[in-house]
Design an enzyme around this catalytic site. Structure first.
Site, PDB file in Angstrom:
ATOM      1  N   ARG A 254      85.463  67.968  67.132  1.00 48.07           N
ATOM      2  CA  ARG A 254      84.248  67.213  66.789  1.00 48.07           C
ATOM      3  C   ARG A 254      83.666  66.539  68.025  1.00 48.07           C
ATOM      4  NH1 ARG A 254      86.690  61.950  63.674  1.00 48.07           N
ATOM      5  NH2 ARG A 254      88.687  61.900  64.737  1.00 48.07           N
TER       6      ARG A 254
ATOM      7  N   ASP B 240      91.435  58.655  73.092  1.00 47.21           N
ATOM      8  CA  ASP B 240      91.463  58.914  71.648  1.00 47.21           C
ATOM      9  C   ASP B 240      91.969  57.709  70.840  1.00 47.21           C
ATOM     10  OD1 ASP B 240      90.363  61.333  72.097  1.00 47.21           O
ATOM     11  OD2 ASP B 240      91.933  62.515  71.133  1.00 47.21           O
TER      12      ASP B 240
ATOM     13  N   ASP C 208      98.195  66.076  72.765  1.00 51.28           N
ATOM     14  CA  ASP C 208      96.754  66.329  72.888  1.00 51.28           C
ATOM     15  C   ASP C 208      95.982  65.008  73.041  1.00 51.28           C
ATOM     16  OD1 ASP C 208      97.773  66.309  70.095  1.00 51.28           O
ATOM     17  OD2 ASP C 208      95.655  66.168  69.593  1.00 51.28           O
TER      18      ASP C 208
ATOM     19  N   ARG D  95      93.518  67.013  78.830  1.00 52.53           N
ATOM     20  CA  ARG D  95      94.727  66.451  78.213  1.00 52.53           C
ATOM     21  C   ARG D  95      95.946  67.286  78.595  1.00 52.53           C
ATOM     22  NH1 ARG D  95      92.214  64.302  73.332  1.00 52.53           N
ATOM     23  NH2 ARG D  95      89.987  64.224  73.803  1.00 52.53           N
TER      24      ARG D  95
HETATM   25  P1  AMP Z   1      93.152  63.372  66.523  1.00 54.42           P
HETATM   26  O1  AMP Z   1      94.258  63.135  65.544  1.00 54.42           O
HETATM   27  O2  AMP Z   1      91.922  62.553  66.248  1.00 54.42           O
HETATM   28  O3  AMP Z   1      93.599  63.289  67.937  1.00 54.42           O
HETATM   29  O4  AMP Z   1      92.679  64.856  66.280  1.00 54.42           O
HETATM   30  C1  AMP Z   1      93.530  65.973  66.392  1.00 54.42           C
HETATM   31  C2  AMP Z   1      92.700  67.229  66.400  1.00 54.42           C
HETATM   32  O5  AMP Z   1      91.940  67.332  65.204  1.00 54.42           O
HETATM   33  C3  AMP Z   1      91.698  67.323  67.537  1.00 54.42           C
HETATM   34  O6  AMP Z   1      91.650  68.652  67.937  1.00 54.42           O
HETATM   35  C4  AMP Z   1      90.407  66.884  66.895  1.00 54.42           C
HETATM   36  O7  AMP Z   1      89.286  67.432  67.537  1.00 54.42           O
HETATM   37  C5  AMP Z   1      90.561  67.421  65.490  1.00 54.42           C
HETATM   38  N1  AMP Z   1      89.817  66.637  64.506  1.00 54.42           N
HETATM   39  C6  AMP Z   1      90.094  65.389  64.060  1.00 54.42           C
HETATM   40  N2  AMP Z   1      89.193  65.005  63.142  1.00 54.42           N
HETATM   41  C7  AMP Z   1      88.313  66.024  62.999  1.00 54.42           C
HETATM   42  C8  AMP Z   1      87.152  66.244  62.198  1.00 54.42           C
HETATM   43  N3  AMP Z   1      86.700  65.336  61.345  1.00 54.42           N
HETATM   44  N4  AMP Z   1      86.521  67.423  62.331  1.00 54.42           N
HETATM   45  C9  AMP Z   1      86.961  68.366  63.163  1.00 54.42           C
HETATM   46  N5  AMP Z   1      88.046  68.221  63.938  1.00 54.42           N
HETATM   47  C10 AMP Z   1      88.717  67.076  63.863  1.00 54.42           C
HETATM   48 MG    MG Z   2      92.818  63.525  69.659  1.00 53.40          MG
END
Ligand code: AMP
Ligand code: MG
Length: 500
Positions: free
Chosen positions: A102, A277, A267, A191
């Protein structure tokens, strides 16, 4: 606004000089695409300080052109937007391909302080969105916006936040919320997971290309390996060591200030040693090494006290990914060893500064351990304890600190033994050093929550006032006193999860 030759969205001249070097790595590293416009956007906040970093006129941030760009309704002329691909370990388990699900890198701009990348977060679906909707909600975007700039003001390496806009567009999480986009700024958003991605696929050419890019751009001292941990001729071992060193310094700052990241997956680990993040993060209220700020973290893998160990675990994953480039595994292990040595040193140095000691002496760690045990046993409010102690050293009145500990006798014993240690080592506590190392204001959960609830009701001045206060976290200002108090009882019941 004019139509952009290669894009469907209109292009706006921002006066920024774009030089998109990540895009030059080639298509194995990303997918080019445009943001999905956020409908009927409105500005929620922006950071004049981050604007200055980019050499952007703060007034321009108030313009409609800025709103159009930072909501994904227009593109800056010269940008080359893309979503990058990475993989990673999540909660200790290999998760395979992830990527900017996103987020969208607009590109890199030249600034007086060197190159900076500009990225939208919440700007719609990408090929890496998996099950997600590509959006971010206002609630989590406010937390990321405020905390990025607050961490910077605390002197903690972090990605920055330039702009926050909202929209009435509904987004389904546990409940229906509304969409927002945060514009983030950093020299790079690479990352650990970017390296793991190519290593796991056996794409060693791309792995090397990425490592060379990072070394040449961000770790030039590692180029021939010699000046970087003595890894002569092995720039990849030198890189691993340099990243380990930066990560050690970063985590020491988190621990000292009482910051809990919440989701330390590989990540979410910056190759530049930045905090990146912001999700279910928390600044500790009362001191508790076992504190879990992420409601989704059932095992406590990312509890506050686990962070130094889990970052080392993440560095091992980076080491594993770089192994094909490094060659000899014992060299990789050696590079990682620097973390084990440096983390405690950085942590002790930060804690000494919190205690007003500008020079190290044998025995300091005993007293630091003892005070942390006392704080934990008495569930003492962490920021308030350190700030009151700083003031007490200046005034000589320690009662306000003593009052924080239910175990008064325990406090008296610690204070007596610490005072003797300081006297015996011919040192004196420096109140000014303490006031510069023990913030008066940190972004506690309940403060963020108050801004979120106000903003959800269409009122942004609560957020903007807190943002201003967080820019001067070490200052005591009468208008900011409300941010420096104990958390209200309801703060203990706030449940912050990965939902964002
Ligand atoms: P995070 O837990 O926020 O670090 O996200 C982990 C992965 O999920 C990353 O690749 C983000 O880009 C993806 N991600 C998290 N939320 C969303 C969302 N609402 N739509 C698309 N991808 C998401
Ligand atoms: Mg993330």
């Amino acid at each position: 606004m004019t139509p952009s030759p290669s894009h469907a969205l209109p292009a706006v001249d921002t006066g920024l000089a774009w030089n998109n070097r990540f895009a030059a790595l080639g298509p194995a590293f990303y997918t080019r695409l445009e943001p999905r416009p956020l409908p009927t956007p409105h500005t929620v906040a922006h950071s004049p300080d981050a604007a200055a970093l980019l050499g952007l006129d703060a007034d321009w941030l108030h313009s409609d052109a800025a709103l159009q760009i930072f909501s994904g309704n227009a593109l800056p002329q010269g940008s080359d937007p893309l979503a990058s691909v990475y993989s990673g370990h999540q909660f200790g388990v290999w998760a395979g391909q992830l990527g900017d699900g996103r987020a969208l890198l607009l590109g890199e701009v030249q600034t007086p302080q060197g190159p900076q990348e500009i990225q939208l977060k919440g700007s719609g679906l990408t090929p890496y969105s998996r099950m997600g909707d590509g959006r971010a909600v206002l609630r989590s975007s406010i937390r990321e916006f405020l905390c990025s700039e607050a961490m910077h003001a605390l002197g903690i390496p972090t990605t920055r936040a330039l702009y926050l806009c909202g929209s009435p567009e509904p987004v389904q999480r546990e409940a229906v919320e509304t969409a927002a986009v945060v514009t983030r700024v950093a020299p790079s958003f690479i990352r650990f997971g970017h390296f793991e991605h190519f290593a796991a696929r056996g794409q060693f050419g791309e792995l090397q290309q990425l490592a060379d890019y990072v070394v040449e751009r961000f770790y030039p001292e590692c180029q021939d390996g010699a000046d970087c941990g003595g890894h002569a001729g092995n720039r990849y071992a030198a890189l691993l060591q340099a990243v380990s060193e930066r990560s050690a310094a970063l985590v020491a700052q988190w621990q000292a200030v009482g910051f809990c990241h919440g989701v330390l997956n590989t990540d979410n680990m910056s190759i530049l040693g930045l905090t990146i993040d912001y999700g279910p993060f928390q600044f500790l209220d009362h001191f508790d090494p076992g504190h879990i700020c992420n409601h989704s973290d059932h095992q406590g893998r990312y509890a506050y006290g686990q962070q130094p160990g889990v970052v080392l675990w993440n560095l091992y994953r980076l080491g594993q990914a770089l192994q094909p480039l490094i060659g000899d595994p014992t060299i990789a292990m050696g590079a990682l060893e620097s973390y084990r040595t440096l983390y405690p040193q950085h942590f002790m140095q930060r804690m000494r500064a919190k205690l007003g000691l500008d020079a190290a002496h044998e025995g300091d760690s005993t007293h630091i351990d003892a005070i942390l045990h006392l704080l934990a046993d008495n569930a003492v409010d962490y920021p308030i304890f350190w700030r009151r102690l700083s003031r007490a050293v200046g005034s000589g009145d320690f009662d306000p600190v003593r009052d924080l500990c239910a175990d008064r006798a325990g406090w008296d014993r610690w204070m007596l033994s610490f005072s003797e240690h300081v006297a015996l080592t011919n040192r004196a506590l420096d109140a000014n050093l303490m006031l510069k190392n023990n913030p008066h204001i940190v972004l506690r959960n309940h403060l963020a929550q108050q801004c979120i609830e106000a903003a959800q009701a269409g009122e942004f001045s609560t957020l903007q006032a807190l943002q201003t206060a967080l820019q001067m976290p070490f200052d005591e200002h009468p208008a900011h006193e409300a941010y420096a108090g104990f958390p209200p009882d309801w703060a203990a019941h706030l449940s912050i999860s990965c939902s964002s």
